[in-house]
Write a protein that holds these residues in place. Structure first.
Motif, PDB file in Angstrom:
ATOM      1  N   TYR A 234       0.718  -1.073   0.027  1.00 46.80           N
ATOM      2  CA  TYR A 234      -0.127  -0.184   0.047  1.00 46.80           C
ATOM      3  C   TYR A 234       0.754   1.293  -0.008  1.00 46.80           C
ATOM      4  CZ  TYR A 234      -4.153   2.782   1.176  1.00 46.80           C
ATOM      5  OH  TYR A 234      -5.288   3.617   1.157  1.00 46.80           O
ATOM      6  N   ARG A 237       2.303   1.805  -3.189  1.00 45.21           N
ATOM      7  CA  ARG A 237       1.567   2.392  -4.232  1.00 45.21           C
ATOM      8  C   ARG A 237       1.224   3.713  -4.208  1.00 45.21           C
ATOM      9  NH1 ARG A 237      -2.343   1.002  -8.383  1.00 45.21           N
ATOM     10  NH2 ARG A 237      -4.485   0.917  -7.994  1.00 45.21           N
ATOM     11  N   VAL A 238       1.135   4.188  -3.013  1.00 39.10           N
ATOM     12  CA  VAL A 238       0.737   5.636  -2.807  1.00 39.10           C
ATOM     13  C   VAL A 238       1.989   6.572  -2.307  1.00 39.10           C
ATOM     14  CG1 VAL A 238      -1.579   5.140  -1.901  1.00 39.10           C
ATOM     15  CG2 VAL A 238       0.070   5.381  -0.312  1.00 39.10           C
ATOM     16  N   GLN A 245      -3.755   4.278   6.852  1.00 38.90           N
ATOM     17  CA  GLN A 245      -4.170   3.935   5.584  1.00 38.90           C
ATOM     18  C   GLN A 245      -4.523   2.538   5.374  1.00 38.90           C
ATOM     19  OE1 GLN A 245      -0.792   5.437   3.230  1.00 38.90           O
ATOM     20  NE2 GLN A 245       0.394   3.740   3.662  1.00 38.90           N
ATOM     21  N   SER A 295     -20.598   6.465  -5.458  1.00 43.03           N
ATOM     22  CA  SER A 295     -19.868   5.668  -4.435  1.00 43.03           C
ATOM     23  C   SER A 295     -20.646   5.112  -3.362  1.00 43.03           C
ATOM     24  CB  SER A 295     -18.538   6.323  -4.064  1.00 43.03           C
ATOM     25  OG  SER A 295     -18.855   7.800  -4.042  1.00 43.03           O
ATOM     26  N   TYR A 296     -21.447   5.979  -2.797  1.00 40.09           N
ATOM     27  CA  TYR A 296     -22.144   5.465  -1.496  1.00 40.09           C
ATOM     28  C   TYR A 296     -23.111   4.344  -1.896  1.00 40.09           C
ATOM     29  CZ  TYR A 296     -20.050   9.543   0.146  1.00 40.09           C
ATOM     30  OH  TYR A 296     -19.149  10.378   0.637  1.00 40.09           O
ATOM     31  N   GLU A 299     -21.376   1.229  -2.096  1.00 37.46           N
ATOM     32  CA  GLU A 299     -20.920   0.422  -0.815  1.00 37.46           C
ATOM     33  C   GLU A 299     -22.072  -0.294  -0.368  1.00 37.46           C
ATOM     34  OE1 GLU A 299     -19.143   2.175   2.293  1.00 37.46           O
ATOM     35  OE2 GLU A 299     -17.526   3.546   1.103  1.00 37.46           O
TER      36      GLU A 299
ATOM     37  N   ASP B  59     -16.127   9.017  -3.607  1.00 37.09           N
ATOM     38  CA  ASP B  59     -15.484   9.306  -2.494  1.00 37.09           C
ATOM     39  C   ASP B  59     -15.051   7.860  -2.279  1.00 37.09           C
ATOM     40  OD1 ASP B  59     -14.894  10.280  -0.167  1.00 37.09           O
ATOM     41  OD2 ASP B  59     -16.780   9.856   0.898  1.00 37.09           O
ATOM     42  N   ALA B  61     -13.690   7.446   0.813  1.00 35.75           N
ATOM     43  CA  ALA B  61     -13.952   7.434   2.348  1.00 35.75           C
ATOM     44  C   ALA B  61     -12.479   7.273   2.756  1.00 35.75           C
ATOM     45  CB  ALA B  61     -14.705   6.294   2.660  1.00 35.75           C
ATOM     46  N   GLY B  62     -11.324   8.178   2.464  1.00 37.89           N
ATOM     47  CA  GLY B  62     -10.189   8.207   3.285  1.00 37.89           C
ATOM     48  C   GLY B  62      -9.211   7.187   2.510  1.00 37.89           C
ATOM     49  N   ASP B  63      -9.508   6.391   1.746  1.00 40.51           N
ATOM     50  CA  ASP B  63      -8.578   5.428   1.160  1.00 40.51           C
ATOM     51  C   ASP B  63      -8.063   5.973  -0.101  1.00 40.51           C
ATOM     52  OD1 ASP B  63      -7.167   3.285   0.150  1.00 40.51           O
ATOM     53  OD2 ASP B  63      -8.833   1.941   0.381  1.00 40.51           O
ATOM     54  N   VAL B  64      -6.431   6.192   0.136  1.00 35.68           N
ATOM     55  CA  VAL B  64      -5.744   6.845  -0.777  1.00 35.68           C
ATOM     56  C   VAL B  64      -5.604   6.078  -2.131  1.00 35.68           C
ATOM     57  CG1 VAL B  64      -3.920   8.094  -1.659  1.00 35.68           C
ATOM     58  CG2 VAL B  64      -4.967   8.685   0.697  1.00 35.68           C
ATOM     59  N   ALA B  65      -5.172   4.819  -1.822  1.00 38.89           N
ATOM     60  CA  ALA B  65      -4.851   3.597  -2.587  1.00 38.89           C
ATOM     61  C   ALA B  65      -6.047   3.579  -3.576  1.00 38.89           C
ATOM     62  CB  ALA B  65      -4.393   2.434  -2.020  1.00 38.89           C
ATOM     63  N   ALA B  66      -7.417   3.544  -2.982  1.00 38.32           N
ATOM     64  CA  ALA B  66      -8.567   3.670  -3.857  1.00 38.32           C
ATOM     65  C   ALA B  66      -8.852   4.768  -4.862  1.00 38.32           C
ATOM     66  CB  ALA B  66      -9.656   3.234  -3.025  1.00 38.32           C
ATOM     67  N   ILE B  68      -6.044   5.939  -6.544  1.00 42.21           N
ATOM     68  CA  ILE B  68      -5.536   5.374  -7.644  1.00 42.21           C
ATOM     69  C   ILE B  68      -6.446   4.537  -8.494  1.00 42.21           C
ATOM     70  CG2 ILE B  68      -3.675   4.168  -8.525  1.00 42.21           C
ATOM     71  CD1 ILE B  68      -2.136   5.237  -5.923  1.00 42.21           C
TER      72      ILE B  68
END
Lengths: 323, 303
Positions: A234, A237-238, A245, A295-296, A299, B59, B61-66, B68
């Motif tokens: 991870y 990747r970032v 994270q 996106s919601y 989920e 969004d 939700a805070g996941d930066v890799a997501a 990408i």
């Protein structure tokens, strides 16, 4: 007929998901590049879920995997800040994962705390350590060596489309190696078969001479190292690390194992079935995003699909229990 | 994230959506839950609606890799442009994918990067100049000034540099102390403690003419210290930057905290949409950082 649904219902469902996107996204979904994207997107989840399978085989859980992933990312980045070379920093972060995993193993098997409670506590400890080490900050930019971030972007070339070279992402290779390794451990060694015996009936396994405590203890080392490795992937990747994270990996990994369990004949966790579960979750995210689903809403849909899959599988096994 | 876009999502999810003819723009952020980001996104979607675009707000939700992953997905989907609200250095892999596909990326207060066509944000240099000059003018270019800065964070560091320059240009202004507060608890508590120490070290009334803070939290901490020490009658002038709700309330009450600067989040969102429109129109952007004007907040307009 019932038998067929019971045995192959999950598989049919997964194929249906893929077919649905293939029909709705005819131009883009079934392309090599898209599948390489998906495989790279799920690579970290695949590593965590594969190692999670090892403990779930025994009927245990490890809730600390997400915060361990965060911790390992923060550890590697902090060591970079202090000028450590990449191999040493990576080794140290993996060692943190091993120690954390063994610690989980000790509190679960030697001390005898329920895994849910024990790893909930270590989840908090690892998360706190990640905040403590990083001071709550995101470590990024020049502090992260370029080669570390480049690893996640690169990979061996496997072909070219319209002058663009297509690479097999390094992260996918790492995930494949881990899944293969866990498959060998669980399916091809007596160690793995004994873990299944513990999951079947811990007391019977003990009476049959299986060393339950050492096995349970060491099994948690897999989730520790696996989640630390996922945290490194991870962070690569970032090209950065912050103390939260990796947190999202835990619930998704457990969901992937449960999804996989709907595929196996006896409803037991199997690592290849887990991999299928991981891929379904990745395909849902990828396909629903391409179909511009909010996106919601995405989920809600993903959660509902997990519930439907596991629910149908349970009904197939037992029938509806009214009483 | 209106009900309309949610419904559109469901409709397209069940395969009823008509293929979009309008420009397709994806807005991707891990921070939609944060108030500032919501204002950016609302401003962007409002302007995009006027332009008749199809906007998909994603969004993670805070996941930066997501972020990408979702950039990769919308590139595969073939959107016309992507707008991000996340540090470009953290999503370089996704930006490269977009660049390879020739899809322009615009930053909404995201930071500069060679792979971002333009970043739309507020001018930190200008904001600091405005409050530093406000302080200098209020104290008639004379007296002791306490500065609260934070050099480890680049966007705040530039504010400190400008304030240094402004105060250095007034021969009768003396910077008594330049403090970097501990921000791990939000910045207010430690700033208050540091300010209390400075007040003790400078007991003479009038020895401290002003407190210039590079953002609102230290200004609020300094205000608390000055009031707790009973020195709020000395006319010490306090300024902050960002004009958060707590700061606005303090400024409106007419105490020592006199001024702050409000960023135009809605305007940043709208300008980001206009910037996307320019790129889609084929314009080559020479100016890679686009500033949206900010507003000085005083007791006259704090409510």
């Amino acid at each position: 007929m019932i038998w067929l649904i019971r045995r192959f219902g999950g598989l049919v469902g997964m194929v249906a998901v893929v077919a649905f996107f293939a029909i709705n996204l005819p131009q883009t979904f079934l392309t090599l590049q898209n599948w390489l994207n998906i495989s790279q997107q799920v690579s970290m989840l695949a590593v965590v879920a594969a190692t999670m399978t090892v403990v779930m085989v025994m009927g245990d859980f490890d809730l600390s995997v997400g915060s361990m992933a965060s911790l390992s990312g923060v550890v590697v980045a902090t060591l970079f800040l202090q000028g450590w070379p990449i191999p040493a920093a990576v080794a140290a972060a993996l060692a943190v994962g091993l120690i954390g995993g063994l610690f989980n193993g000790i509190v679960v098997s030697i001390v005898g705390i329920l895994p849910f409670v024990a790893t909930l506590a270590t989840l908090t400890i690892f998360s706190g350590l990640a905040f403590l080490i990083s001071d709550g900050r995101t470590i990024f930019g020049r502090d992260i060596p370029a080669a570390f971030g480049d690893f996640a972007r690169g990979g061996p070339p496997i072909g070219a489309v319209e002058d663009r070279i297509i690479v097999l992402p390094n992260l996918v290779i790492v995930a494949a190696v881990v899944v293969l390794l866990i498959w060998v451990v669980l399916e091809q060694t007596s160690y793995g078969r004994r873990l299944y015996a513990i999951g079947g009936n811990s007391e019977a396994a003990r009476l049959a001479g299986v060393a339950v405590r050492p096995l349970r203890l060491t099994a948690f080392a897999f989730t520790g190292v696996g989640s630390a490795l996922a945290g490194l992937m991870y962070a690569s990747r970032v090209a950065s690390a912050n103390p939260t994270q990796g947190d999202g990996l835990m619930l998704t990994a457990i969901a992937a194992v449960f999804l996989g369990m709907t595929l196996t004949r006896d409803g037991q966790p199997r690592v290849l079935a887990t991999l299928a579960g991981v891929l379904v979750l990745g395909v849902l995210d990828n396909g629903l995003t391409q179909m511009r689903v909010d996106s919601y809403v995405r989920e809600v849909l993903v959660g509902s699909i997990i519930l439907a899959a596991v629910g149908l599988s349970a009904l197939g096994r037992r029938g509806i229990a009214w009483r | 994230m209106t009900l309309r876009t949610a419904l559109a999502g469901v409709v397209s999810a069940i395969g009823l959506g008509a293929p979009a003819l309008a420009q397709d723009v994806a807005v991707i952020t891990p921070y939609l839950a944060q108030p500032g980001t919501q204002f950016y996104v609302d401003g962007f979607t409002a302007r995009a609606e006027e332009l008749g675009w199809d906007v998909n707000v994603i969004d993670t939700a805070g996941d930066v890799a997501a972020v990408i992953s979702r950039i990769e997905d919308v590139v595969t989907q073939g959107v016309d442009a992507i707008v991000i609200n996340v540090d470009p250095a953290q999503v370089g892999a996704g930006l490269q994918t977009a660049a390879d596909a020739g899809i322009p990326v615009v930053g909404m207060d995201a930071g500069s990067d060679p792979l971002v066509a333009a970043n739309v944000t507020s001018n930190g240099y200008a904001m600091a100049a405005e409050t530093a000059v406000y302080v200098a003018n209020r104290i008639d270019g004379e007296g002791g000034v306490v500065m609260f800065t934070f050099d480890p964070f680049p966007p705040v560091q530039v504010r400190g540099v400008i304030a240094d320059a402004v105060f250095a240009n007034f021969p009768d202004i003396e910077v008594i102390d330049r403090i970097t507060p501990d921000v791990s608890d939000g910045g207010i508590a430690d700033s208050r403690a540091q300010m209390e120490a400075i007040l003790s070290a400078n007991p003479e009334p009038g020895s401290i003419a002003a407190v210039w803070a590079a953002w609102d939290q230290p200004a609020l901490g300094a205000l608390q210290a000055i009031e707790a020490a009973g020195r709020d009658g000395e006319g010490i002038v306090i300024t902050g930057i960002d004009a958060n709700p707590e700061a606005r309330a303090a400024i409106a009450s007419g105490g020592n905290f006199e001024a702050s600067i409000a960023q135009d989040f809605d305007g940043i969102g709208r300008t980001a949409a206009d910037t996307v429109a320019r790129l889609l129109g084929g314009e080559e952007l020479v100016q890679r950082v686009i500033y949206v004007p900010t507003e000085l907040v005083t007791s006259a307009n704090a409510e």
